[in-house]
Design a protein around this motif. Structure first.
Motif, short mmCIF file in Angstrom:
data_model
loop_
_atom_site.label_atom_id
_atom_site.label_comp_id
_atom_site.label_asym_id
_atom_site.label_seq_id
_atom_site.Cartn_x
_atom_site.Cartn_y
_atom_site.Cartn_z
N ALA A 16 2.13 10.21 28.52
CA ALA A 16 1.84 11.59 28.13
C ALA A 16 1.05 11.64 26.83
O ALA A 16 0.13 12.46 26.67
N GLU A 17 1.39 10.75 25.89
CA GLU A 17 0.69 10.73 24.61
C GLU A 17 -0.77 10.35 24.76
O GLU A 17 -1.64 10.85 24.03
N ARG A 18 -1.07 9.49 25.73
CA ARG A 18 -2.42 8.95 25.83
C ARG A 18 -3.31 9.72 26.82
O ARG A 18 -4.53 9.52 26.83
N THR A 19 -2.70 10.60 27.63
CA THR A 19 -3.47 11.27 28.66
C THR A 19 -4.58 12.15 28.09
O THR A 19 -5.72 12.15 28.58
N ALA A 20 -4.28 12.91 27.05
CA ALA A 20 -5.30 13.81 26.47
C ALA A 20 -6.50 13.02 25.96
O ALA A 20 -7.65 13.45 26.11
N LEU A 21 -6.23 11.84 25.38
CA LEU A 21 -7.33 11.01 24.91
C LEU A 21 -8.13 10.45 26.09
O LEU A 21 -9.36 10.36 26.04
N GLY A 22 -7.43 10.10 27.17
CA GLY A 22 -8.11 9.59 28.35
C GLY A 22 -9.00 10.63 29.01
O GLY A 22 -10.04 10.31 29.58
N GLU A 23 -8.60 11.88 28.92
CA GLU A 23 -9.38 12.97 29.49
C GLU A 23 -10.43 13.49 28.52
O GLU A 23 -11.16 14.42 28.83
N LYS A 24 -10.48 12.91 27.32
CA LYS A 24 -11.40 13.36 26.26
C LYS A 24 -11.10 14.81 25.87
O LYS A 24 -11.99 15.56 25.48
N ASN A 25 -9.81 15.18 25.95
CA ASN A 25 -9.38 16.52 25.56
C ASN A 25 -8.81 16.54 24.14
O ASN A 25 -8.32 17.57 23.68
N GLU A 26 -8.85 15.40 23.47
CA GLU A 26 -8.35 15.33 22.10
C GLU A 26 -9.16 14.30 21.33
O GLU A 26 -9.56 13.26 21.89
N ALA A 27 -9.44 14.60 20.07
CA ALA A 27 -10.09 13.64 19.19
C ALA A 27 -9.14 13.30 18.05
O ALA A 27 -8.39 14.16 17.58
N LEU A 28 -9.15 12.04 17.63
CA LEU A 28 -8.39 11.60 16.47
C LEU A 28 -9.39 11.24 15.37
O LEU A 28 -10.28 10.42 15.59
N LEU A 29 -9.22 11.85 14.21
CA LEU A 29 -10.16 11.64 13.12
C LEU A 29 -9.44 11.32 11.82
O LEU A 29 -8.34 11.84 11.56
N ALA A 30 -10.05 10.47 11.02
CA ALA A 30 -9.66 10.29 9.63
C ALA A 30 -10.67 11.05 8.78
O ALA A 30 -11.87 10.81 8.89
N VAL A 31 -10.20 11.99 7.99
CA VAL A 31 -11.09 12.87 7.24
C VAL A 31 -10.72 12.84 5.76
O VAL A 31 -9.53 12.86 5.41
N THR A 32 -11.72 12.79 4.92
CA THR A 32 -11.50 12.87 3.48
C THR A 32 -11.67 14.31 3.02
O THR A 32 -12.70 14.94 3.29
N ILE A 33 -10.63 14.87 2.37
CA ILE A 33 -10.71 16.24 1.84
C ILE A 33 -10.35 16.21 0.36
O ILE A 33 -9.77 15.24 -0.14
N ASN A 34 -10.69 17.27 -0.33
CA ASN A 34 -10.36 17.37 -1.75
C ASN A 34 -8.86 17.52 -1.95
O ASN A 34 -8.20 18.25 -1.20
N GLU A 35 -8.32 16.83 -2.94
CA GLU A 35 -6.89 16.95 -3.26
C GLU A 35 -6.72 18.14 -4.20
O GLU A 35 -6.61 17.98 -5.42
N GLU A 36 -6.74 19.33 -3.64
CA GLU A 36 -6.59 20.55 -4.45
C GLU A 36 -6.04 21.66 -3.57
O GLU A 36 -6.09 21.58 -2.33
#
Length: 517
Positions: A317-337
């Protein structure tokens, strides 16, 4: 066609599967047909008494033996159950050698079907070697799981039924492990209808047929993955490869995430819960159809088995959305404020956040691990990336990063101190009661473990992510220790997940290069 292949064709026509193996249904996959623009059919081998096509080959092989024969095989799954049931029905004595890592549900199933189970070794190769020893000791008959003419003929009856059930067919997708099902079905289909494409489907982490086709002969893979354990075969059979090389038109490989998505497609259309290897052909059909862009075709896939440990569904179940390309996982840098998270959400253009991991790590920039729902697959992913770029966010797409999906998404929350000389390794080890404790014992206590993550997914192989504090002067000694352990190990020290979320220092050379340093 040479007489050898004609013999296979005639044998498949004449093979009598009654009364043990049943004629399984062909189900229309309406939702997937609409999505792909093709007519998609599913050959339901999950309907066999042992929930797998393996019964056919075992029954055809054992049906030719004198009553009261002593038959022996090695298997951790569906072949074992096929041999056990066939032997009980035909009056043979069956001994099944299974690795000690085999889940109890499969051991119990074999015993319930009348087979005598011998647990031996921590992997299939050790079990098979012991089975061959027993065969000689007991003057028995070894029943191969795939590389045997009688087994191939039995598996070929799947194609015989399919061709009788569907008048129109443009391509048939067949899962490949050792190649028995592909060989038998391909011979029959091409003998009767050479115009129908026969396409083998392999898990990309156990693609032994693709490797053999490239080399021109069967070659042994260094390692195979364990998710689709029903097809986790290191080397394809000699005879099955000969037939596949002649009659298979193409080979498609698919990822674990794509297999999970196909399991969902099968459930939506049939309410059947396929095992990963059972959904392999459907995953390949989807990928081939989407990549080719062809429409209006009549396509069939074999649902080869449904012997799934229920606790594996969490992982699926955890991997299905990724397999269907219905979810993206991103590492994002944001301001610490203050307000930076709200500002980030506003930049997503109304897209839903499925996951958000963050921990304060200091007054500078913050690293977040975020899941974002996609409604239009890869096209929307590219639009999302452009939106983030336009809003001046630095990011890394981790959607295809296995370390991120398997471990790091559950670990975001802290970083090691800068002075730590840390190496990150991913281990695979046989999964059975007490296996994790044994794994820790074998690591030894010479180096401090700085990070550890393990989750049980109900499979035959456990996966551990571990960090070690190692002084540079100890690199060679540590590398020698790893080689002695004998586990499958992969260095992840330079993986962007580690460098962004779990360590505060730039990393150097990886462990797999230490020996030559």
């Amino acid at each position: 066609m040479v007489s050898q292949e004609l013999d296979y064709f005639r044998a498949i026509i004449q093979a009598n599967m009654e009364p043990l193996a049943k004629v399984t249904e062909v189900s229309k996959m309406a939702e997937l047909s609409t999505k792909l623009g093709n007519h998609v059919w599913l050959k339901r081998e999950d309907q066999q008494p042992v929930y797998s096509f393996k019964l056919r080959g075992a029954f055809n092989k054992l049906n030719k033996l004198p009553k009261g024969s002593v038959v022996i095989t090695a298997s951790a799954g569906n072949h074992a159950q096929g041999v056990a049931l066939s032997a009980s029905h035909l009056g043979h004595q069956a001994t099944i050698v299974m690795p000690v890592t085999t889940p109890e549900i499969k051991v119990s199933a074999v015993r319930a079907l009348g087979g005598e189970v011998v647990l031996h070794g921590h992997h299939f190769d050790a079990a098979k070697a012991h089975a061959l020893e027993l065969t000689e000791q007991l003057n028995g008959i070894f029943v191969p799981p795939f590389d045997d003419p009688d087994v191939i003929v039995g598996q070929g009856t799947v194609a015989r039924e399919l061709m009788q059930q569907l008048n129109e067919l443009d391509a048939v997708f067949i899962p490949v492990g050792g190649g028995g099902l592909l060989a038998g079905m391909a011979v029959y289909i091409k003998s009767l209808r050479p115009d129908i494409k026969v396409i083998g489907v392999e898990a990309d982490e156990s693609a032994c047929l693709q490797a053999a086709l490239k080399a021109g002969k069967p070659v042994e893979l260094d390692r195979v993955g364990s998710f689709a354990d029903g097809v986790a075969v290191k080397i394809i059979g000699t005879e099955t490869f000969r037939l596949a090389q002649k009659f298979c038109d193409d080979v498609v490989t698919v990822s674990s995430d794509e297999i999970c998505a196909a399991m969902q497609d099968i459930f939506v259309s049939t309410r059947a819960i396929a095992e990963p290897s059972g959904a392999l052909a459907t995953a390949g059909l989807k990928k081939w159809s989407q990549q080719s862009g062809l429409k209006g075709l009549h396509l069939a896939a074999v649902l080869s088995g449904a012997n799934l440990n229920f606790d594996r569904l969490r992982y699926v179940a955890e991997r299905t959305a990724l397999g269907e390309k219905n979810e993206a996982l991103l590492a994002v840098t944001i301001n610490e404020e203050k307000g930076s998270f709200k500002q980030f959400c506003a930049s997503l253009g109304g897209r839903a956040i499925t996951e958000f991991n963050y921990r304060y790590a200091g007054p500078g920039d913050a690293q977040i691990f975020v899941g974002i729902a996609l409604r239009q697959g890869l096209q929307e992913l590219e639009e999302l990336k452009q939106d983030l770029t336009n809003n001046n966010y630095q990011f890394c797409d981790l959607s295809d990063n296995e370390l991120a999906k398997l471990h790091v998404r559950y670990m975001v929350g802290g970083k090691a101190p800068e002075q730590l000389h840390e190496r990150l390794l991913q281990f695979e080890f046989p999964e059975y009661p007490g296996a994790l404790a044994r794994f820790l014992d074998t690591l030894g206590s010479n180096w401090n473990i700085t990070l550890f993550h393990y989750r049980n997914h109900g499979g035959s192989t456990g996966n551990v992510l571990a960090g070690f504090a190692i002084e540079p002067s100890q690199f060679d000694v540590f590398n020698e220790h790893l080689n002695r352990l004998g586990y499958n190990v992969q260095d992840e020290t330079n993986n962007p997940c580690f460098t962004q979320f779990l360590t505060s220092q730039p990393q150097g050379k990886s462990v797999d290069k230490l020996a030559s340093a």
